[in-house]
Design a protein around this motif. Structure first.
Motif, mmCIF file in Angstrom:
data_model
loop_
_atom_site.group_PDB
_atom_site.id
_atom_site.type_symbol
_atom_site.label_atom_id
_atom_site.label_comp_id
_atom_site.label_asym_id
_atom_site.label_seq_id
_atom_site.Cartn_x
_atom_site.Cartn_y
_atom_site.Cartn_z
ATOM 1 N N VAL A 1 0.839 -1.207 0.000
ATOM 2 C CA VAL A 1 0.000 0.000 0.000
ATOM 3 C C VAL A 1 0.874 1.259 0.000
ATOM 4 C CG1 VAL A 1 -1.786 1.318 1.196
ATOM 5 C CG2 VAL A 1 -1.917 -1.183 1.134
ATOM 6 N N LEU A 2 1.778 1.336 0.967
ATOM 7 C CA LEU A 2 2.637 2.521 1.054
ATOM 8 C C LEU A 2 3.801 2.476 0.069
ATOM 9 C CD1 LEU A 2 2.914 3.179 4.904
ATOM 10 C CD2 LEU A 2 1.253 4.082 3.272
ATOM 11 N N LYS A 3 4.121 1.263 -0.420
ATOM 12 C CA LYS A 3 5.238 1.091 -1.360
ATOM 13 C C LYS A 3 6.562 1.539 -0.734
ATOM 14 C CE LYS A 3 2.195 0.005 -4.522
ATOM 15 N NZ LYS A 3 1.989 -1.403 -4.934
ATOM 16 N N ARG A 4 6.748 1.172 0.539
ATOM 17 C CA ARG A 4 7.970 1.520 1.246
ATOM 18 C C ARG A 4 8.570 0.279 1.887
ATOM 19 N NH1 ARG A 4 8.123 6.944 4.696
ATOM 20 N NH2 ARG A 4 10.232 6.110 4.800
ATOM 21 N N ASP A 5 9.906 0.199 1.873
ATOM 22 C CA ASP A 5 10.542 -0.957 2.500
ATOM 23 C C ASP A 5 11.811 -0.601 3.269
ATOM 24 O OD1 ASP A 5 12.360 -0.470 0.467
ATOM 25 O OD2 ASP A 5 11.889 -2.294 -0.658
ATOM 26 N N TYR A 6 12.194 0.671 3.273
ATOM 27 C CA TYR A 6 13.396 1.072 4.019
ATOM 28 C C TYR A 6 13.032 2.076 5.100
ATOM 29 C CZ TYR A 6 17.878 3.107 5.226
ATOM 30 O OH TYR A 6 18.964 3.552 5.928
ATOM 31 N N PHE A 7 13.454 1.779 6.344
ATOM 32 C CA PHE A 7 13.115 2.653 7.463
ATOM 33 C C PHE A 7 14.323 2.999 8.329
ATOM 34 C CE2 PHE A 7 9.393 0.245 6.211
ATOM 35 C CZ PHE A 7 8.470 1.255 6.017
ATOM 36 N N GLY A 8 15.525 2.782 7.793
ATOM 37 C CA GLY A 8 16.726 3.160 8.522
ATOM 38 C C GLY A 8 17.047 2.279 9.712
ATOM 39 N N ALA A 9 16.491 1.076 9.750
ATOM 40 C CA ALA A 9 16.740 0.173 10.875
ATOM 41 C C ALA A 9 18.111 -0.480 10.764
ATOM 42 C CB ALA A 9 15.662 -0.908 10.928
ATOM 43 N N GLU A 10 18.680 -0.803 11.923
ATOM 44 C CA GLU A 10 19.961 -1.487 11.980
ATOM 45 C C GLU A 10 19.920 -2.572 13.055
ATOM 46 O OE1 GLU A 10 23.169 1.223 12.545
ATOM 47 O OE2 GLU A 10 22.782 2.341 10.702
ATOM 48 N N LEU A 11 20.347 -3.772 12.678
ATOM 49 C CA LEU A 11 20.414 -4.889 13.623
ATOM 50 C C LEU A 11 21.487 -5.845 13.112
ATOM 51 C CD1 LEU A 11 19.139 -6.275 16.147
ATOM 52 C CD2 LEU A 11 17.683 -7.544 14.537
ATOM 53 N N VAL A 12 22.556 -5.971 13.841
ATOM 54 C CA VAL A 12 23.680 -6.789 13.390
ATOM 55 C C VAL A 12 23.486 -8.253 13.797
ATOM 56 C CG1 VAL A 12 26.172 -7.159 13.557
ATOM 57 C CG2 VAL A 12 25.240 -4.832 13.514
ATOM 58 N N GLY A 13 23.602 -9.137 12.837
ATOM 59 C CA GLY A 13 23.496 -10.561 13.129
ATOM 60 C C GLY A 13 22.898 -11.343 11.987
ATOM 61 N N THR A 14 22.721 -12.629 12.231
ATOM 62 C CA THR A 14 22.104 -13.534 11.257
ATOM 63 C C THR A 14 20.729 -13.932 11.764
ATOM 64 O OG1 THR A 14 24.265 -14.400 10.596
ATOM 65 C CG2 THR A 14 22.349 -15.741 10.052
ATOM 66 N N ALA A 15 19.765 -13.948 10.878
ATOM 67 C CA ALA A 15 18.396 -14.242 11.302
ATOM 68 C C ALA A 15 17.688 -15.173 10.332
ATOM 69 C CB ALA A 15 17.598 -12.944 11.441
ATOM 70 N N VAL A 16 16.708 -15.894 10.859
ATOM 71 C CA VAL A 16 15.782 -16.660 10.025
ATOM 72 C C VAL A 16 14.411 -16.026 10.202
ATOM 73 C CG1 VAL A 16 17.032 -18.852 10.078
ATOM 74 C CG2 VAL A 16 15.398 -18.335 11.897
ATOM 75 N N TYR A 17 13.620 -16.051 9.154
ATOM 76 C CA TYR A 17 12.247 -15.552 9.241
ATOM 77 C C TYR A 17 11.308 -16.745 9.325
ATOM 78 C CZ TYR A 17 7.768 -13.489 8.285
ATOM 79 O OH TYR A 17 6.439 -13.138 8.374
ATOM 80 N N HIS A 18 10.477 -16.753 10.361
ATOM 81 C CA HIS A 18 9.499 -17.828 10.534
ATOM 82 C C HIS A 18 8.183 -17.440 9.875
ATOM 83 C CE1 HIS A 18 6.682 -20.653 12.202
ATOM 84 N NE2 HIS A 18 6.079 -19.710 12.909
ATOM 85 N N ASP A 19 7.786 -18.200 8.851
ATOM 86 C CA ASP A 19 6.493 -17.980 8.198
ATOM 87 C C ASP A 19 5.390 -18.550 9.079
ATOM 88 O OD1 ASP A 19 7.036 -16.963 5.316
ATOM 89 O OD2 ASP A 19 8.442 -18.622 5.534
#
Length: 244
Positions: free
Chosen positions: A119-137
């Motif tokens: 809807v907003l067509k946005r995907d960047y918000f200046g967030a920072e988080l160092v590390g490796t992650a998995v996304y759980h669906d």
């Protein structure tokens, strides 16, 4: 012009993860939305619905519908509850007459990653988080809301974060609401499988758009003292904002 958004915060988050709710407001405001929150909103009725108590779920759902205008975007940091309104209400509110607001609410409600990306067509918000992650669906996100690429697109823009796939990516974590209570042994085994898959790829974080899944996985992680942190997508997208 700011987009007007009505915020829907599920009971689960209200009671257990209030900080994520506040971060949702921060994120939407940062994205240029004018956010309002009706403190009189109630449970969407999902617990009763899933347990087979449809009359009670309809009563709770009717109260929920009164909390929203059905004329503006409704955004929630929960695919599970969003899915309940989008799909479950088709069972509870079947007659067009008298349920016009229901259909309007269904058309206007969005899970937050879906709203930000599509809807907003946005995907960047200046967030920072160092590390490796998995996304759980989560099951609700993947199957009820058809959300898969959106969270990954958002996470790909987080500075310092590497997203990797794990085995059994789309397998349920074992929560399933009352399933975790009725079938405790099976539920715990499913959580174990998911966490071990995350460990196998040396993940520092397990991220999801459903707090209930994260609670399920965190319980297993804490019990076995495993060095993995669970995080809601919203909390990741607002990480590292101290300098903004």
């Amino acid at each position: 012009m700011d987009k007007k958004v009505e915020l829907f915060i599920p009971c689960f988050m209200d009671q257990l993860y209030p900080e994520t709710a506040f971060n949702t407001i921060k994120l939407l405001s940062y994205a240029g939305c004018d956010v309002t929150y009706n403190s009189e909103q109630t449970c969407c009725g999902q617990p009763a619905y899933n347990a087979g108590f449809w009359d009670e779920a309809q009563e709770v759902g009717a109260s929920f519908l009164e909390s929203f205008t059905g004329e503006q975007y409704i955004v929630s940091p929960s695919a599970s509850c969003t899915g309940m309104v989008k799909k479950g209400y088709n069972d509870l509110f079947t007659q067009a007459q008298g349920h016009t607001n229901c259909r309007s609410v269904q058309q206007h409600i969005y899970e937050i990653s879906d709203f930000l990306v599509n809807v907003l067509k946005r995907d960047y918000f200046g967030a920072e988080l160092v590390g490796t992650a998995v996304y759980h669906d989560s099951c609700a996100a993947l199957r009820d809301c058809k959300i898969k690429s959106e969270p990954r697109q958002l996470l790909s823009k987080v500075g310092g974060l590497e997203i990797v796939d794990m085995e059994g990516q789309e397998v349920c974590c074992g929560f399933g609401g009352t399933f975790a209570v009725k079938f405790e042994g099976i539920s715990a085994a499913m959580a174990e499988q998911k966490v071990k898959s995350a460990q196998a790829v040396q993940a520092d974080y397990i991220i999801s758009t459903d707090a209930s899944c994260l609670l399920q996985l965190k319980a297993y992680i804490d019990k076995h003292d495993i060095p993995i942190k669970t995080m809601h997508l919203v909390d990741v997208l607002t990480s590292g904002w101290a300098n903004i």
